[in-house]
Motif scaffolding. Structure first.
Motif, short mmCIF file in Angstrom:
data_model
loop_
_atom_site.label_atom_id
_atom_site.label_comp_id
_atom_site.label_asym_id
_atom_site.label_seq_id
_atom_site.Cartn_x
_atom_site.Cartn_y
_atom_site.Cartn_z
N GLU A 8 0.85 -1.19 0.00
CA GLU A 8 0.00 0.00 0.00
C GLU A 8 0.89 1.24 0.00
O GLU A 8 1.79 1.36 0.83
CB GLU A 8 -0.89 0.03 1.24
N VAL A 9 0.62 2.15 -0.91
CA VAL A 9 1.36 3.41 -1.00
C VAL A 9 0.39 4.55 -0.70
O VAL A 9 -0.68 4.63 -1.29
CB VAL A 9 1.98 3.59 -2.41
N PHE A 60 13.59 -4.95 -11.81
CA PHE A 60 12.88 -4.80 -13.08
C PHE A 60 12.37 -3.37 -13.22
O PHE A 60 11.90 -2.78 -12.26
CB PHE A 60 11.66 -5.73 -13.13
N SER A 61 12.40 -2.86 -14.42
CA SER A 61 11.78 -1.59 -14.74
C SER A 61 10.34 -1.87 -15.16
O SER A 61 10.05 -2.89 -15.78
CB SER A 61 12.54 -0.92 -15.88
N ALA A 62 9.43 -0.96 -14.80
CA ALA A 62 8.00 -1.12 -15.14
C ALA A 62 7.51 0.13 -15.87
O ALA A 62 6.77 0.95 -15.30
CB ALA A 62 7.20 -1.40 -13.89
N PRO A 63 7.89 0.31 -17.14
CA PRO A 63 7.53 1.52 -17.90
C PRO A 63 6.04 1.82 -18.00
O PRO A 63 5.67 3.00 -18.10
CB PRO A 63 8.13 1.27 -19.28
N PRO A 64 5.13 0.82 -18.00
CA PRO A 64 3.71 1.17 -18.12
C PRO A 64 3.19 2.08 -17.00
O PRO A 64 2.13 2.67 -17.13
CB PRO A 64 2.99 -0.19 -18.09
N PHE A 65 3.96 2.20 -15.91
CA PHE A 65 3.49 3.00 -14.78
C PHE A 65 4.09 4.41 -14.75
O PHE A 65 3.84 5.16 -13.81
CB PHE A 65 3.76 2.27 -13.46
N SER A 66 4.85 4.77 -15.75
CA SER A 66 5.35 6.13 -15.84
C SER A 66 4.16 7.07 -16.02
O SER A 66 3.34 6.90 -16.90
CB SER A 66 6.30 6.26 -17.04
N GLY A 67 4.04 8.04 -15.12
CA GLY A 67 2.92 8.97 -15.15
C GLY A 67 1.75 8.55 -14.28
O GLY A 67 0.77 9.28 -14.15
N ALA A 68 1.84 7.37 -13.67
CA ALA A 68 0.75 6.88 -12.81
C ALA A 68 0.79 7.54 -11.44
O ALA A 68 1.84 7.97 -10.97
CB ALA A 68 0.87 5.36 -12.65
N GLN A 69 -0.36 7.61 -10.82
CA GLN A 69 -0.43 8.07 -9.44
C GLN A 69 0.11 6.95 -8.55
O GLN A 69 -0.27 5.78 -8.70
CB GLN A 69 -1.87 8.41 -9.05
N ALA A 70 0.97 7.30 -7.62
CA ALA A 70 1.61 6.30 -6.77
C ALA A 70 0.67 5.73 -5.72
O ALA A 70 0.78 4.56 -5.34
CB ALA A 70 2.85 6.89 -6.10
N ALA A 71 -0.26 6.54 -5.23
CA ALA A 71 -1.12 6.12 -4.13
C ALA A 71 -1.99 4.94 -4.52
O ALA A 71 -2.47 4.84 -5.65
CB ALA A 71 -2.00 7.28 -3.67
N GLY A 72 -2.17 4.03 -3.57
CA GLY A 72 -3.05 2.90 -3.78
C GLY A 72 -2.34 1.58 -3.57
O GLY A 72 -1.23 1.52 -3.03
N THR A 73 -2.99 0.53 -4.01
CA THR A 73 -2.48 -0.83 -3.83
C THR A 73 -1.69 -1.27 -5.06
O THR A 73 -2.19 -1.18 -6.19
CB THR A 73 -3.64 -1.82 -3.59
N TRP A 74 -0.49 -1.73 -4.83
CA TRP A 74 0.35 -2.32 -5.86
C TRP A 74 0.45 -3.80 -5.55
O TRP A 74 0.75 -4.18 -4.42
CB TRP A 74 1.74 -1.69 -5.85
N GLN A 75 0.19 -4.65 -6.53
CA GLN A 75 0.22 -6.08 -6.31
C GLN A 75 1.25 -6.75 -7.21
O GLN A 75 1.34 -6.43 -8.40
CB GLN A 75 -1.14 -6.71 -6.58
N LEU A 76 1.98 -7.67 -6.62
CA LEU A 76 2.91 -8.50 -7.38
C LEU A 76 2.32 -9.90 -7.43
O LEU A 76 2.03 -10.50 -6.38
CB LEU A 76 4.28 -8.53 -6.72
#
Length: 98
Positions: A8-9, A60-76
């Motif tokens: 959670e961020v 790992f780099s995760a380019p699809p998240f460039s520009g995304a809002q950081a807040a919220g749930t990130w799941q692996l």
């Protein structure tokens, strides 16, 4: 079979870069698929690569998240696409550069 782990961020920043540090043990990494998910967007970090090698300790780099809002749930999500080997997600870290 697989495992899902969440972070959670609370920071309201916009991400310019997202990287993921993964440490997992497995006896045949070519069976594995690793996906990072946030707000309905997915980034495939590992897709049944590495053949019969053991363990993944990689950033790992995760380019699809460039520009995304950081807040919220990130799941692996780590899934094993063959049933004969075993493994364990030791740890993972999410690195968000504003």
């Amino acid at each position: 079979a697989g495992v899902t782990s969440a972070i959670e961020v609370s920071d309201q920043t916009t991400a310019s870069q997202v990287t993921v540090e993964v440490d997992l043990t497995h006896t045949y990494v070519g069976d594995l698929r690793i996906v990072l998910e946030h707000d309905g967007v997915e980034a495939v970090l590992w897709d049944r690569e590495g053949g019969s090698s053991d363990d993944i300790r990689q950033t790992f780099s995760a380019p699809p998240f460039s520009g995304a809002q950081a807040a919220g749930t990130w799941q692996l999500h780590v899934s094993d696409h063959a049933g004969q080997d075993v493994g364990e997600l030791q740890s993972w870290a999410l690195l968000i550069t504003p």
